[in-house]
Design a protein around this motif. Structure first.
Motif, PDB file in Angstrom:
ATOM      1  N   ALA A 325       0.680  -1.027  -0.113  1.00 46.16           N
ATOM      2  CA  ALA A 325      -0.075   0.291   0.285  1.00 46.16           C
ATOM      3  C   ALA A 325       1.331   1.292  -0.138  1.00 46.16           C
ATOM      4  CB  ALA A 325      -1.194  -0.108   0.935  1.00 46.16           C
ATOM      5  N   TYR A 326       0.284   2.442  -0.527  1.00 49.59           N
ATOM      6  CA  TYR A 326       0.916   3.415  -0.133  1.00 49.59           C
ATOM      7  C   TYR A 326       0.209   4.705   0.450  1.00 49.59           C
ATOM      8  CZ  TYR A 326       2.880   8.608  -1.690  1.00 49.59           C
ATOM      9  OH  TYR A 326       3.623   9.001  -1.680  1.00 49.59           O
ATOM     10  N   ALA A 327       1.316   5.431   1.605  1.00 48.93           N
ATOM     11  CA  ALA A 327       0.591   6.138   1.871  1.00 48.93           C
ATOM     12  C   ALA A 327       1.479   6.830   3.045  1.00 48.93           C
ATOM     13  CB  ALA A 327      -0.143   5.795   3.352  1.00 48.93           C
ATOM     14  N   ARG A 328       1.010   8.636   3.108  1.00 48.63           N
ATOM     15  CA  ARG A 328       1.389   9.385   3.715  1.00 48.63           C
ATOM     16  C   ARG A 328       3.438   9.248   2.811  1.00 48.63           C
ATOM     17  NH1 ARG A 328      -0.540  12.106   7.603  1.00 48.63           N
ATOM     18  NH2 ARG A 328      -1.849  11.301   8.957  1.00 48.63           N
ATOM     19  N   GLY A 329       3.621   9.244   1.781  1.00 52.35           N
ATOM     20  CA  GLY A 329       5.034   8.940   0.722  1.00 52.35           C
ATOM     21  C   GLY A 329       5.657   7.888   0.932  1.00 52.35           C
ATOM     22  N   SER A 330       5.394   6.900   1.558  1.00 53.20           N
ATOM     23  CA  SER A 330       5.527   5.541   1.685  1.00 53.20           C
ATOM     24  C   SER A 330       5.200   4.183   0.772  1.00 53.20           C
ATOM     25  CB  SER A 330       6.255   6.008   2.820  1.00 53.20           C
ATOM     26  OG  SER A 330       7.500   6.439   3.133  1.00 53.20           O
ATOM     27  N   LEU A 331       6.067   3.500   0.724  1.00 52.19           N
ATOM     28  CA  LEU A 331       5.242   1.984   0.526  1.00 52.19           C
ATOM     29  C   LEU A 331       5.433   1.542   0.995  1.00 52.19           C
ATOM     30  CD1 LEU A 331       6.548   1.581  -2.790  1.00 52.19           C
ATOM     31  CD2 LEU A 331       4.252   1.592  -2.121  1.00 52.19           C
ATOM     32  N   TRP A 332       4.397   1.214   1.775  1.00 50.03           N
ATOM     33  CA  TRP A 332       4.269  -0.285   3.376  1.00 50.03           C
ATOM     34  C   TRP A 332       3.628  -2.301   2.389  1.00 50.03           C
ATOM     35  CZ3 TRP A 332       4.720   2.130   8.428  1.00 50.03           C
ATOM     36  CH2 TRP A 332       5.039   3.699   8.002  1.00 50.03           C
ATOM     37  N   MET A 333       4.920  -2.525   2.957  1.00 51.80           N
ATOM     38  CA  MET A 333       4.736  -3.887   2.739  1.00 51.80           C
ATOM     39  C   MET A 333       4.619  -4.802   3.546  1.00 51.80           C
ATOM     40  SD  MET A 333       7.269  -5.276   0.734  1.00 51.80           S
ATOM     41  CE  MET A 333       8.769  -6.451   1.613  1.00 51.80           C
ATOM     42  N   ALA A 334       3.568  -5.682   3.373  1.00 54.61           N
ATOM     43  CA  ALA A 334       3.347  -6.984   4.232  1.00 54.61           C
ATOM     44  C   ALA A 334       4.100  -8.199   4.094  1.00 54.61           C
ATOM     45  CB  ALA A 334       1.492  -7.214   5.031  1.00 54.61           C
ATOM     46  N   SER A 335       3.643  -8.399   5.388  1.00 54.27           N
ATOM     47  CA  SER A 335       5.470  -9.563   5.060  1.00 54.27           C
ATOM     48  C   SER A 335       5.180 -11.253   6.205  1.00 54.27           C
ATOM     49  CB  SER A 335       7.014  -9.034   5.848  1.00 54.27           C
ATOM     50  OG  SER A 335       7.244  -8.112   5.141  1.00 54.27           O
ATOM     51  N   LEU A 336       5.261 -11.700   5.402  1.00 59.96           N
ATOM     52  CA  LEU A 336       4.479 -13.751   6.053  1.00 59.96           C
ATOM     53  C   LEU A 336       5.707 -14.598   6.825  1.00 59.96           C
ATOM     54  CD1 LEU A 336       2.997 -14.197   2.656  1.00 59.96           C
ATOM     55  CD2 LEU A 336       1.203 -13.524   5.112  1.00 59.96           C
ATOM     56  N   ARG A 337       6.329 -14.499   6.105  1.00 57.76           N
ATOM     57  CA  ARG A 337       7.707 -15.354   7.209  1.00 57.76           C
ATOM     58  C   ARG A 337       7.992 -14.065   8.012  1.00 57.76           C
ATOM     59  NH1 ARG A 337      12.648 -17.812   5.174  1.00 57.76           N
ATOM     60  NH2 ARG A 337      13.549 -18.752   7.232  1.00 57.76           N
ATOM     61  N   GLY A 338       8.314 -13.069   7.163  1.00 57.55           N
ATOM     62  CA  GLY A 338       8.868 -11.692   7.899  1.00 57.55           C
ATOM     63  C   GLY A 338       8.568 -11.405   9.330  1.00 57.55           C
ATOM     64  N   GLU A 339       6.891 -11.996   9.375  1.00 56.71           N
ATOM     65  CA  GLU A 339       6.426 -11.171  10.355  1.00 56.71           C
ATOM     66  C   GLU A 339       6.126  -9.879  10.847  1.00 56.71           C
ATOM     67  OE1 GLU A 339       6.238 -13.623  13.265  1.00 56.71           O
ATOM     68  OE2 GLU A 339       5.540 -15.469  12.675  1.00 56.71           O
ATOM     69  N   ARG A 340       5.978  -9.129   9.617  1.00 57.43           N
ATOM     70  CA  ARG A 340       6.915  -7.420  10.184  1.00 57.43           C
ATOM     71  C   ARG A 340       6.099  -6.816   8.604  1.00 57.43           C
ATOM     72  NH1 ARG A 340      12.732  -8.682  10.121  1.00 57.43           N
ATOM     73  NH2 ARG A 340      12.286 -10.629  10.740  1.00 57.43           N
ATOM     74  N   LEU A 341       6.489  -5.363   9.229  1.00 54.79           N
ATOM     75  CA  LEU A 341       5.549  -4.302   8.138  1.00 54.79           C
ATOM     76  C   LEU A 341       6.720  -3.426   7.668  1.00 54.79           C
ATOM     77  CD1 LEU A 341       3.243  -3.055   6.676  1.00 54.79           C
ATOM     78  CD2 LEU A 341       2.901  -1.213   8.823  1.00 54.79           C
ATOM     79  N   TRP A 342       6.566  -3.692   6.359  1.00 53.35           N
ATOM     80  CA  TRP A 342       8.482  -2.746   6.146  1.00 53.35           C
ATOM     81  C   TRP A 342       7.611  -1.120   5.370  1.00 53.35           C
ATOM     82  CZ3 TRP A 342      12.771  -3.935   6.806  1.00 53.35           C
ATOM     83  CH2 TRP A 342      13.923  -5.183   7.864  1.00 53.35           C
ATOM     84  N   ARG A 343       8.500  -0.432   6.149  1.00 51.00           N
ATOM     85  CA  ARG A 343       8.079   1.399   5.139  1.00 51.00           C
ATOM     86  C   ARG A 343       9.306   1.196   4.446  1.00 51.00           C
ATOM     87  NH1 ARG A 343       9.775   6.929   7.664  1.00 51.00           N
ATOM     88  NH2 ARG A 343       8.472   7.941   6.124  1.00 51.00           N
ATOM     89  N   ILE A 344       8.554   2.049   3.155  1.00 50.59           N
ATOM     90  CA  ILE A 344      10.095   2.212   1.891  1.00 50.59           C
ATOM     91  C   ILE A 344       9.625   3.256   1.753  1.00 50.59           C
ATOM     92  CG2 ILE A 344      10.677   1.985   0.059  1.00 50.59           C
ATOM     93  CD1 ILE A 344       8.831  -0.885   1.956  1.00 50.59           C
ATOM     94  N   PRO A 345      10.123   4.627   2.175  1.00 47.99           N
ATOM     95  CA  PRO A 345       9.938   6.261   2.092  1.00 47.99           C
ATOM     96  C   PRO A 345      10.718   6.552   0.875  1.00 47.99           C
ATOM     97  CG  PRO A 345      11.680   6.090   3.235  1.00 47.99           C
ATOM     98  CD  PRO A 345      11.781   4.971   3.215  1.00 47.99           C
ATOM     99  N   LEU A 346       9.649   7.113  -0.220  1.00 49.06           N
ATOM    100  CA  LEU A 346      10.062   7.460  -1.555  1.00 49.06           C
ATOM    101  C   LEU A 346      10.058   8.708  -1.755  1.00 49.06           C
ATOM    102  CD1 LEU A 346       8.000   4.776  -3.134  1.00 49.06           C
ATOM    103  CD2 LEU A 346       9.946   4.242  -3.045  1.00 49.06           C
ATOM    104  N   ASN A 347      10.857   9.283  -3.245  1.00 52.12           N
ATOM    105  CA  ASN A 347      10.679  10.543  -3.244  1.00 52.12           C
ATOM    106  C   ASN A 347      11.204  10.324  -4.500  1.00 52.12           C
ATOM    107  OD1 ASN A 347      11.244  13.448  -4.304  1.00 52.12           O
ATOM    108  ND2 ASN A 347      13.497  13.129  -3.611  1.00 52.12           N
ATOM    109  N   GLY A 348       9.728  10.328  -5.915  1.00 45.47           N
ATOM    110  CA  GLY A 348       9.926  10.056  -6.979  1.00 45.47           C
ATOM    111  C   GLY A 348      10.137   8.213  -7.669  1.00 45.47           C
TER     112      GLY A 348
END
Length: 403
Positions: A325-348
């Motif tokens: 998903a995309y929100a507040r300037g970042s991509l947010w990625m749900a992880s199964l085995r990793g059991e965590r939510l990753w935030r990837i902040p973007l500029n373009g």
């Protein structure tokens, strides 16, 4: 695609060691109710399905980025619980959620305020098993007038996309009309059925497909396996596709389960790798994303040119990504085995900092993340899918405030 950690230049090696150190700090920043620093999940060997085995320390690769992301995540509550193998989520006008259960084929409506769960009905023809079943859900921008709900699901013979009319005037449990198939014949498998479904800013319908565990079709542009597909709401090839008579938008994917558009309407996809690297890709029409010839980032001249490199890669133990998903300037990625939510902040098209991990181990496997429309996120757990360890109240939908 192969990674680029093996640089022999001494200065580059120093930078990479610093990057690894920074990322280790970043992934330890877990914020929110019940967060812990632990990771990992329940794996299954053989064929590298969604939660298969793969060793490695938290080491996302972001070329040229040396500073960790800064942000916060706060879990403000559980919207709904007791869901069984939830997978696809579609947001209705007004904010309520439609949620599909992979194994039962049931679709429920979850009220955005109060969390009341109402059963719409079940999708006929769903054939669950391993990673197949009722997968992605989507509603078009025209939902307010046509009341159409689209579903991607596995049958006994294929994966297909169908639409149904949702009639709220009918009794709960019987509110879905008969499915009208708009696209069929997508190869099915025990694993790697893809399944994410979404309407883009162009009002076209996008679907991600997997390689079904058979690597070869991902490179075959005549097959719909291992691709991202783009079609009209009626299932026809969309204008502007690389080939006018084909729904294939790009190719060379192993198993994409996350699709999201950023603020510049660019399409991103999260993808399961095999044993080396999971990927976040910027999607462009007609590009070849390399599978099975390349996994992770290309390494020197060891593979032919022409493959699109991922923007970020992770070790499978830290990701095994599903929803995006995309929100507040970042991509947010749900992880199964990793059991965590990753935030990837973007500029373009570029990350502006190293990915940041949240909620590591706090809620188990994470399947789907959806923007709530007000800068918040809905996050769906996946502990009742046969590979997780269910906890009391699972599976659930959490509301997250993010910054």
């Amino acid at each position: 695609m192969w990674c680029s950690w093996g640089v022999v230049d001494e200065r580059a090696a120093v930078v990479q060691r610093r990057l690894r150190s920074v990322v280790l700090v970043a992934v330890s920043l877990v914020v929110g109710a019940g967060c812990s620093a632990g990771g990992g999940g329940v794996g299954a060997a053989g064929g590298r399905p969604e939660a298969s085995v793969g060793a490695g320390s938290p080491r996302p690769s972001v070329s040229g980025v040396v500073a960790p992301a800064k942000g916060a995540v706060r879990v403000t509550g559980t919207l709904a619980g007791g869901l069984k193998s939830p997978w696809g989520v579609a947001v209705l006008p007004g904010g309520d959620l439609l949620v599909g259960e992979r194994d039962s084929g049931r679709i429920v409506r979850v009220a955005a305020h109060g969390g009341k769960v109402t059963e719409l009905g079940s999708v006929p023809g769903v054939e669950p098993g391993s990673e197949g079943g009722l997968l992605g859900l989507a509603v078009p921008a025209s939902f307010g007038t046509d009341h159409q709900v689209y579903a991607y699901f596995t049958t006994a013979s294929d994966n297909r996309i169908a639409r149904m009319i949702y009639d709220e005037r009918r009794e709960p449990g019987n509110q879905l009309g008969a499915p009208n198939t708009v696209f069929k014949g997508i190869p099915r498998g025990r694993i790697h059925n893809g399944g994410r479904l979404a309407f883009g800013p162009d009002r076209m319908l996008y679907a991600s497909t997997g390689d079904t565990g058979d690597k070869a079709p991902a490179q075959d542009k005549g097959s719909t396996a291992g691709k991202i597909l783009r079609m009209t709401p009626d299932g026809e090839p969309a204008h502007g596709n690389p080939e006018a008579d084909s729904v294939v938008y790009d190719y060379g994917h192993r198993n994409v389960e996350g699709l999201a558009w950023d603020g510049g309407t660019r399409l991103w996809a999260s993808e399961f790798g095999e044993n080396a690297w999971d990927e976040l890709n910027l999607i462009e029409p007609g590009r070849n994303y390399g599978w099975p010839q390349v996994e992770g980032k290309r390494k020197g001249g060891s593979v032919p040119a022409g493959y699109a490199d991922p923007v970020v890669v992770w070790k499978p133990a830290d990701a095994s990504p599903s929803g995006l998903a995309y929100a507040r300037g970042s991509l947010w990625m749900a992880s199964l085995r990793g059991e965590r939510l990753w935030r990837i902040p973007l500029n373009g098209t570029r990350p502006v900092a190293a990915p940041q991990a949240f909620l590591t181990g706090a809620y188990g496997r994470l399947r789907t993340v959806v923007a709530a429309g007000d800068g918040a996120l809905w996050l769906v757990t996946s502990n009742t899918d046969g590979r997780g360890t269910p906890r009391k109240g699972d599976d659930r939908i959490l509301r997250l405030e993010v910054s």
